[in-house]
Scaffold this motif. Structure first.
Motif, PDB file in Angstrom:
ATOM      1  N   ALA A  38       0.725  -1.183  -0.105  1.00  0.00           N
ATOM      2  CA  ALA A  38      -0.076  -0.185  -0.089  1.00  0.00           C
ATOM      3  C   ALA A  38       0.710   1.333  -0.085  1.00  0.00           C
ATOM      4  N   ALA A  39       1.907   1.275   0.750  1.00  0.00           N
ATOM      5  CA  ALA A  39       2.763   2.389   0.987  1.00  0.00           C
ATOM      6  C   ALA A  39       3.346   2.635  -0.440  1.00  0.00           C
ATOM      7  N   ALA A  42       1.006   4.212  -2.862  1.00  0.00           N
ATOM      8  CA  ALA A  42       0.342   5.544  -2.609  1.00  0.00           C
ATOM      9  C   ALA A  42       1.552   6.358  -3.089  1.00  0.00           C
ATOM     10  N   GLN A  91      -0.976   5.209   3.624  1.00  0.00           N
ATOM     11  CA  GLN A  91      -1.376   6.018   2.568  1.00  0.00           C
ATOM     12  C   GLN A  91      -1.490   7.608   2.457  1.00  0.00           C
TER      13      GLN A  91
END
Length: 260
Positions: A38-39, A42, A91
């Motif tokens: 996710a990081a 994002a 995020q």
């Protein structure tokens, strides 16, 4: 020769075997590898996986002020002065930043896997993208899917994640005859719970999933359960401050075609 094998806990990693040209793919579904995926999706510059909080602080001391975020937990508790390793939350704080990540299991598993020819981080969010990348660049190599586990214990959600990844490899053309028994078991388990509704049952029934529910983190579990939603391909590379995960995906899009 076995083409695809699943290791059930990070404690079972055979570093000498990995050093013999193997490709390692690490799973810590709740939460580390989902948070890494996710990081990077994002817009984080990279994720530096560390073994503990002390190493994280040492690396942060050398990074530009304002250019990083400290993220981590120890035995399920957010480390003092760190952000929690929760994908939805990350995020909001990681775009353009280097994330220094310390977790009890996932980041330790990634570091233990370093002797491998290549190391990737995968989750339910990005297994299709990682499997496609591996089949393109490592087609003739032995693939070791590593379940991080939890402090020496088997984790249901990691086994399910590894099974989903094996399924994705088969969709990319890897033959079932190339699976070890552990890889076959993970794949068969995934097939029993292959849709996202049934997958939620697996995640919620796991020990860590029950803990997350008790602390009101159901939205994080729902996000993590979005099979194939992100195209991030986190690969471990040597950076200026040590090993760091960078996104090898050519583009960063979601299943719906938009950036998260």
């Amino acid at each position: 020769m076995t083409k695809v094998h699943v290791v059930l806990r990070k404690e079972d990693i055979d570093e000498m075997a990995l050093a013999d040209g193997k490709v390692a793919v690490v799973f810590d579904i709740l939460l580390a590898t989902s948070s890494i995926t996710a990081a990077l999706s994002a817009g984080a510059r990279s994720v530096i996986p560390v073994r503990d909080a002390e190493e994280a602080k040492e690396i942060a001391f050398r990074l530009p002020v304002g250019g990083y975020e400290l993220v981590g937990e120890r035995e399920g508790r957010t480390i003092a002065g760190f952000h929690p390793p929760a994908p939805l939350f990350l995020q909001t704080v990681c775009p353009g930043k280097t994330v220094v990540l310390s977790t009890t299991n996932g980041t330790v598993a990634i570091r233990r896997a370093q002797p491998a020819r290549a190391v990737y981080a995968a989750s339910l969010l990005n297994s299709p993208a990682v499997s496609e990348h591996i089949c393109r660049w490592h087609r003739e190599e032995t693939i070791i899917a590593i379940c991080s586990g939890s402090s020496g214990r088997f984790c249901l959600e990691d086994f399910y994640g590894a099974g989903y990844f094996v399924h994705c490899l088969i969709e990319q053309g890897i033959h079932a005859a190339e699976l070890s028994d552990s890889a076959t078991a993970a794949w068969l388990f995934y097939r029993q719970y292959s849709d996202e509704r049934k997958a939620k049952e697996v995640l919620s029934a796991s020990r860590v999933g029950r803990w997350m529910a008790a602390y009101g983190l159901e939205r994080e579990v729902d996000y993590i359960n979005r099979h194939g939603a992100l195209s991030s391909v986190p690969k471990l590379e040597l950076g200026p401050f040590g090993p760091e995960l960078r996104d090898m995906a050519p583009t960063k899009v979601t299943k719906e075609g938009t950036s998260p």
